[in-house]
Write a protein that holds these residues in place. Structure first.
Motif, PDB file in Angstrom:
ATOM      1  N   ALA A 188     -83.787  56.135  17.002  1.00 29.27           N
ATOM      2  CA  ALA A 188     -84.713  56.499  16.047  1.00 29.27           C
ATOM      3  C   ALA A 188     -84.212  55.968  14.541  1.00 29.27           C
ATOM      4  CB  ALA A 188     -84.899  58.129  15.645  1.00 29.27           C
TER       5      ALA A 188
ATOM      6  N   LEU B 105     -87.603  64.473  17.989  1.00 27.15           N
ATOM      7  CA  LEU B 105     -88.132  63.773  16.815  1.00 27.15           C
ATOM      8  C   LEU B 105     -87.854  65.181  15.740  1.00 27.15           C
ATOM      9  CD1 LEU B 105     -88.997  61.594  15.332  1.00 27.15           C
ATOM     10  CD2 LEU B 105     -91.210  62.288  15.818  1.00 27.15           C
TER      11      LEU B 105
ATOM     12  N   PHE C 167     -88.396  54.732  24.820  1.00 24.30           N
ATOM     13  CA  PHE C 167     -87.091  55.501  24.657  1.00 24.30           C
ATOM     14  C   PHE C 167     -86.749  56.002  26.161  1.00 24.30           C
ATOM     15  CE2 PHE C 167     -83.632  58.360  23.119  1.00 24.30           C
ATOM     16  CZ  PHE C 167     -83.687  59.522  23.852  1.00 24.30           C
TER      17      PHE C 167
ATOM     18  N   PHE D 221     -80.829  59.661  21.390  1.00 24.94           N
ATOM     19  CA  PHE D 221     -82.116  59.636  20.491  1.00 24.94           C
ATOM     20  C   PHE D 221     -81.913  59.210  19.085  1.00 24.94           C
ATOM     21  CE2 PHE D 221     -86.682  60.464  19.878  1.00 24.94           C
ATOM     22  CZ  PHE D 221     -86.680  60.783  18.574  1.00 24.94           C
TER      23      PHE D 221
ATOM     24  N   ILE E 268     -91.746  55.542  15.610  1.00 27.96           N
ATOM     25  CA  ILE E 268     -90.945  56.156  16.742  1.00 27.96           C
ATOM     26  C   ILE E 268     -91.880  56.898  17.583  1.00 27.96           C
ATOM     27  CG2 ILE E 268     -89.422  58.172  16.981  1.00 27.96           C
ATOM     28  CD1 ILE E 268     -88.226  57.627  14.304  1.00 27.96           C
ATOM     29  N   TRP E 269     -92.928  57.592  17.107  1.00 35.37           N
ATOM     30  CA  TRP E 269     -93.921  58.117  18.033  1.00 35.37           C
ATOM     31  C   TRP E 269     -94.723  56.921  18.863  1.00 35.37           C
ATOM     32  CZ3 TRP E 269     -94.828  62.434  20.440  1.00 35.37           C
ATOM     33  CH2 TRP E 269     -96.000  62.561  21.101  1.00 35.37           C
TER      34      TRP E 269
ATOM     35  N   LYS F 257     -93.432  54.045  19.801  1.00 32.16           N
ATOM     36  CA  LYS F 257     -92.418  53.527  20.657  1.00 32.16           C
ATOM     37  C   LYS F 257     -91.858  54.657  21.548  1.00 32.16           C
ATOM     38  CE  LYS F 257     -91.029  49.470  17.915  1.00 32.16           C
ATOM     39  NZ  LYS F 257     -91.367  48.469  18.914  1.00 32.16           N
ATOM     40  N   ARG F 258     -92.369  55.626  21.601  1.00 29.22           N
ATOM     41  CA  ARG F 258     -91.927  56.629  22.510  1.00 29.22           C
ATOM     42  C   ARG F 258     -91.751  56.148  24.013  1.00 29.22           C
ATOM     43  NH1 ARG F 258     -96.937  58.363  21.661  1.00 29.22           N
ATOM     44  NH2 ARG F 258     -98.241  59.165  23.256  1.00 29.22           N
TER      45      ARG F 258
ATOM     46  N   PHE G 276     -90.011  65.000  23.664  1.00 28.71           N
ATOM     47  CA  PHE G 276     -89.902  63.849  22.778  1.00 28.71           C
ATOM     48  C   PHE G 276     -90.013  64.387  21.298  1.00 28.71           C
ATOM     49  CE2 PHE G 276     -89.612  59.337  21.782  1.00 28.71           C
ATOM     50  CZ  PHE G 276     -90.086  59.305  20.576  1.00 28.71           C
TER      51      PHE G 276
ATOM     52  N   ASP H  35     -93.796  64.531  26.511  1.00 28.15           N
ATOM     53  CA  ASP H  35     -94.082  64.343  25.226  1.00 28.15           C
ATOM     54  C   ASP H  35     -93.548  65.500  24.450  1.00 28.15           C
ATOM     55  OD1 ASP H  35     -97.462  62.729  25.139  1.00 28.15           O
ATOM     56  OD2 ASP H  35     -95.443  61.942  25.282  1.00 28.15           O
TER      57      ASP H  35
END
Length: 184
Positions: free
Chosen positions: A70, A21, A60, A66, A53-54, A56-57, A17, A14
């Motif tokens: 995104a 982001l 990824f 990335f 986006i968060w 569906k993290r 990620f 996380d």
């Protein structure tokens, strides 16, 4: 492999990620604003894209591009926004304007009711033959020439008679409305 759309429980993943982001925010903002030039809702769409986006993290795959991933999500959010705009393509008015319009429409409705009552009274005041001529003319969709032929009169003569009757009715209606306006 993790199930689709399930958040990861790994804090280091996380954190990585969030770093990706964060690095992508400026390009993401520029991308959405380019797709929605001048739209004041662009900021909201950016927020929706970030939330999606968060969400569906889990989809990824680390090591892939990335920013492209995104941007694809952001593009779908822009398309969703445009669909909502098309669905909601109604004008939105302030409460003050709506109240003003409602008040004026109520007044117009009252005016129309008064005019209609005056028209009925003025029609009754006409000679029976004149009233019947008007009623017959406006109760049918037939051409004026055919109507005149049925009456055994010329088209010009019928036009003149109808014009005089309409003028007399308009004047009668105005007189009655002025008289009721003065007595109220």
């Amino acid at each position: 492999m993790e199930p689709v759309n399930q958040p990861r429980t790994d804090d280091s993943a996380d954190s990585a990620f969030v770093g990706l982001l964060t690095e992508c925010q400026l390009p993401l903002r520029l991308y959405v604003r380019a797709l929605l030039p001048g739209d004041p809702a662009a900021g909201d769409v950016i927020q929706q894209a970030n939330a999606k986006i968060w969400e569906k993290r889990g989809d990824f795959e680390p090591g892939t591009h990335f920013k492209a991933w995104a941007m694809a999500i952001a593009r779908f959010e822009v398309l969703n926004h445009r669909k909502r705009q098309a669905r909601d393509a109604r004008l939105h008015f302030s409460d003050e304007l709506e109240e003003t319009v409602a008040t004026e429409l109520a007044q117009v409705t009252d005016d129309l009711a008064e005019r209609q009552a005056a028209l009925r009274e003025c029609m009754q005041a006409l000679k029976p033959a004149s009233r019947e001529l008007l009623m017959r003319r406006y109760a049918t969709q037939q051409p004026l020439a055919e109507f005149a032929s049925q009456l055994g009169r010329s088209v010009g003569g019928v036009k003149v008679t109808l014009h005089r009757l309409r003028t007399a009715l308009a004047e009668c209606i105005e007189r009655r409305l002025l008289a009721t306006g003065e007595t109220e």
